[in-house]
Scaffold this motif. Structure first.
Motif, PDB file in Angstrom:
ATOM      1  N   HIS A 494       0.837  -1.203   0.000  1.00 29.01           N
ATOM      2  CA  HIS A 494       0.000   0.000   0.000  1.00 29.01           C
ATOM      3  C   HIS A 494       0.874   1.256   0.000  1.00 29.01           C
ATOM      4  CE1 HIS A 494      -3.728   2.266   1.066  1.00 29.01           C
ATOM      5  NE2 HIS A 494      -2.859   3.071   1.673  1.00 29.01           N
ATOM      6  N   ASN A 495       1.780   1.341   0.972  1.00 30.56           N
ATOM      7  CA  ASN A 495       2.643   2.512   1.060  1.00 30.56           C
ATOM      8  C   ASN A 495       3.652   2.555  -0.069  1.00 30.56           C
ATOM      9  OD1 ASN A 495       1.447   3.643   3.359  1.00 30.56           O
ATOM     10  ND2 ASN A 495       2.685   2.388   4.736  1.00 30.56           N
ATOM     11  N   LEU A 496       4.093   1.403  -0.537  1.00 31.41           N
ATOM     12  CA  LEU A 496       5.038   1.379  -1.647  1.00 31.41           C
ATOM     13  C   LEU A 496       4.435   2.027  -2.881  1.00 31.41           C
ATOM     14  CD1 LEU A 496       7.394  -1.522  -2.620  1.00 31.41           C
ATOM     15  CD2 LEU A 496       6.149  -0.278  -4.371  1.00 31.41           C
ATOM     16  N   MET A 497       3.147   1.740  -3.157  1.00 29.64           N
ATOM     17  CA  MET A 497       2.493   2.353  -4.317  1.00 29.64           C
ATOM     18  C   MET A 497       2.390   3.868  -4.154  1.00 29.64           C
ATOM     19  SD  MET A 497      -0.494  -0.287  -5.563  1.00 29.64           S
ATOM     20  CE  MET A 497      -1.138  -0.792  -3.960  1.00 29.64           C
ATOM     21  N   LEU A 498       2.088   4.306  -2.943  1.00 28.65           N
ATOM     22  CA  LEU A 498       2.011   5.748  -2.698  1.00 28.65           C
ATOM     23  C   LEU A 498       3.378   6.412  -2.846  1.00 28.65           C
ATOM     24  CD1 LEU A 498      -0.397   5.769   0.385  1.00 28.65           C
ATOM     25  CD2 LEU A 498      -0.977   6.276  -2.008  1.00 28.65           C
ATOM     26  N   LEU A 499       4.419   5.745  -2.361  1.00 26.28           N
ATOM     27  CA  LEU A 499       5.778   6.276  -2.487  1.00 26.28           C
ATOM     28  C   LEU A 499       6.214   6.301  -3.951  1.00 26.28           C
ATOM     29  CD1 LEU A 499       7.549   4.512   0.513  1.00 26.28           C
ATOM     30  CD2 LEU A 499       7.262   6.985   0.227  1.00 26.28           C
ATOM     31  N   ALA A 500       5.911   5.231  -4.677  1.00 28.65           N
ATOM     32  CA  ALA A 500       6.353   5.127  -6.074  1.00 28.65           C
ATOM     33  C   ALA A 500       5.758   6.223  -6.930  1.00 28.65           C
ATOM     34  CB  ALA A 500       5.992   3.761  -6.641  1.00 28.65           C
ATOM     35  N   THR A 501       4.562   6.671  -6.572  1.00 29.27           N
ATOM     36  CA  THR A 501       3.886   7.716  -7.364  1.00 29.27           C
ATOM     37  C   THR A 501       4.064   9.111  -6.765  1.00 29.27           C
ATOM     38  OG1 THR A 501       1.852   7.180  -6.151  1.00 29.27           O
ATOM     39  CG2 THR A 501       2.142   6.179  -8.324  1.00 29.27           C
ATOM     40  N   GLY A 502       4.824   9.201  -5.681  1.00 25.42           N
ATOM     41  CA  GLY A 502       5.082  10.497  -5.059  1.00 25.42           C
ATOM     42  C   GLY A 502       3.942  11.054  -4.244  1.00 25.42           C
ATOM     43  N   LEU A 503       3.008  10.183  -3.829  1.00 23.00           N
ATOM     44  CA  LEU A 503       1.840  10.645  -3.067  1.00 23.00           C
ATOM     45  C   LEU A 503       1.988  10.407  -1.573  1.00 23.00           C
ATOM     46  CD1 LEU A 503      -1.107   9.553  -5.389  1.00 23.00           C
ATOM     47  CD2 LEU A 503       0.099  11.738  -5.283  1.00 23.00           C
ATOM     48  N   ALA A 504       3.138   9.847  -1.153  1.00 21.92           N
ATOM     49  CA  ALA A 504       3.345   9.595   0.267  1.00 21.92           C
ATOM     50  C   ALA A 504       4.542  10.404   0.780  1.00 21.92           C
ATOM     51  CB  ALA A 504       3.597   8.119   0.494  1.00 21.92           C
TER      52      ALA A 504
END
Length: 504
Positions: A494-504
């Motif tokens: 979950h957090n990896l996807m947010l980090l990968a897209t710059g949303l975390a």
């Protein structure tokens, strides 16, 4: 190449891939491509895929089709990051699909049976809603009902995974951009108990409703998409392949009426007996439903030009159902169909350069594998002769069939001969003498008995007919894949996807 034709020298190709562990952990992507920010995410789930399923699908593909699967080629060519993933839920070391998808979708482990709802009623926002709130388009495609647990876990909150009529309404309210799969009974007013016309609701909200494979060629790019191609799940991949043979054989009425009275006749239409009449039915359904790769391609094409990017979940849902039934032919061919969708996604990501592709499963199921023996290779390769799923084969047997009819049918569809005792045992289920249960065995078919019979001929064994808690394969390609660690929990994605897209 015909899936049932053996390639010459197949016995030489049955060993495991000769790759060192260090090679497998390496990634052939450039550091720049790995570390860039992802604009899009395609999250691919082969539901219920044990490691043995991945291995046997590749073994079959190499031995029978003459090529490795796309997934295995990603490993061979060192193009991906790779990890093992712990799939447990909040209530058990063995998860169900609802809790597993919620771990990805909500980022928190919840109890089996619920979707993004905590033990005290906490409602964890699903990740596809987070991405939509940030301006991205979002969608799901699946081979089971679009309201099923895996797509729903990325999209909504529900205390009951089986609340599929309500989930269909939630999708419309949130406004996801592409939703494709089965489940007509949850949208059709003639099939819903409350008689609501969900198709009309979606159309009022600006959706184009797709009902057949041909509709994929006529998509209005200015509308959102609801594609519902079947009541219940879509057909298994191997049953699509077997339909041509059914079409080529005449019915009894055909043979009776189409006779030239001035000539003698020799009509031979099949090896063994002709197919049962019930198996001729449903051919139009098989022809009109798209494959997972078809839906994946259509979804990507519909979403790819959005300036803020897109997120898409792709589920091979019937891999799980095949494992529940211990059905090796269904399992392998639906895993291969999933692999075709993987190729579609990776090919797009390679050209696009801004797309992170995540390829994994939500949990293992039944842990199938090949069994040691002098004839293991030839036995496994004999699966190429299996024309249909076990569900299809067993549904065609009825209590009034005699033993010879059953033996002829099994030989026709699987190319091995039952003993009289096996035929009697099989017939006993249809005459009410025995019964067999199982999560996805609502028709009470003798799946376990039949897979045990098949095991003698194909050298494939199963540990159970249900989910397992083993660690599973996780693969990533594209920008953000450098974030993947060698061992993760399902919630980490979950957090990896947010980090990968710059949303975390």
């Amino acid at each position: 190449m015909d899936r049932r034709k053996f390639i010459k020298g197949s016995a030489l190709m049955t060993g495991l891939l000769s790759i060192s562990p260090m090679d497998l952990l390496a990634s052939g992507q450039t550091e720049e491509s790995k570390k860039g920010q992802a604009k899009n995410i395609i999250f691919m789930i082969s539901d219920g895929m044990s490691s043995g399923t991945l291995s046997m699908a590749n073994l079959y593909s190499r031995n029978i089709l003459g090529r490795n699967t796309c997934w295995m080629n990603l490993y061979l060519e060192n193009r991906v990051a790779r990890a093992l993933m712990d799939t447990a839920s909040a209530s058990s070391i063995v998860t169900d699909s609802a809790a597993a998808s919620s771990a990805f979708g909500g980022g928190v482990r919840v109890k089996n049976g619920v979707l993004n709802v905590g033990a005290n009623g906490e409602r964890h926002m699903p990740i596809w809603q987070k991405f939509k709130n940030k301006g991205k388009k979002a969608g799901c495609v699946t081979t089971v009902t679009i309201t099923h647990a895996t797509p729903a876990g990325f999209c909504i909150n529900s205390e009951k995974r089986n609340a599929e009529p309500e989930i269909a309404e939630m999708y419309a309210e949130i406004g996801f951009d592409v939703m494709m799969g089965g489940g007509d009974e949850f949208f059709n007013p003639e099939k819903r108990t409350d008689k609501k016309d969900l198709y009309a609701v979606y159309k009022q909200k600006g959706y184009q409703v797709l009902k057949t494979r041909a509709d994929l060629s006529n998509i209005d790019r200015n509308k959102k998409i609801l594609g519902v191609y079947n009541t219940g799940a879509l057909p298994f991949a191997v049953d699509r392949a077997g339909r041509e043979e059914l079409q080529s054989t005449p019915s009894l009425a055909d043979m009776t009426s189409a006779i030239d009275r001035n000539k003698k006749i020799l009509g031979v239409y099949n090896t063994g007996a002709l197919p049962f009449d019930v198996d001729r039915a449903g051919r139009e359904e098989l022809q009109s439903t798209p494959s997972l790769a078809d839906m994946t391609s259509a979804a990507i094409n519909h979403l790819k030009d959005h300036p803020d990017g897109f997120v898409l979940q792709v589920e091979g849902g019937k891999v799980d159902w095949a494992a529940h039934a211990n059905d090796i032919s269904a399992l392998i061919h639906d895993q291969l169909a999933f692999d075709e969708a993987v190729k579609t996604a990776v090919d797009f990501a390679e050209k696009d350069g801004n797309t992170l592709v995540v390829i994994t499963t939500d949990h293992g199921n039944a842990n199938p594998g090949t069994i040691y023996g002098a004839e293991a290779t030839a036995n496994f390769d004999s699966i190429a002769h299996y024309k249909f799923t076990n569900e299809y084969i067993l549904n065609s047997i009825h209590a009034n069939h005699n033993l010879q009819q059953i033996k002829d049918w099994i030989f026709e569809t699987n190319r091995f001969r039952l003993t009289d005792e096996e035929a009697k045992h099989l017939l006993g289920f249809y005459q009410g003498l025995e019964k067999e249960d199982g999560l996805y065995n609502y028709k009470k078919l003798p799946f376990k008995l039949y897979s045990d019979i098949q095991k003698k001929h194909n050298s494939v064994g199963w540990i159970s007919m249900d989910h397992s808690g083993d660690y599973v394969e996780l693969t990533m390609y594209g920008p953000g894949s450098n974030l993947l660690k060698p061992f993760v929990k399902n919630t980490d994605l979950h957090n990896l996807m947010l980090l990968a897209t710059g949303l975390a």
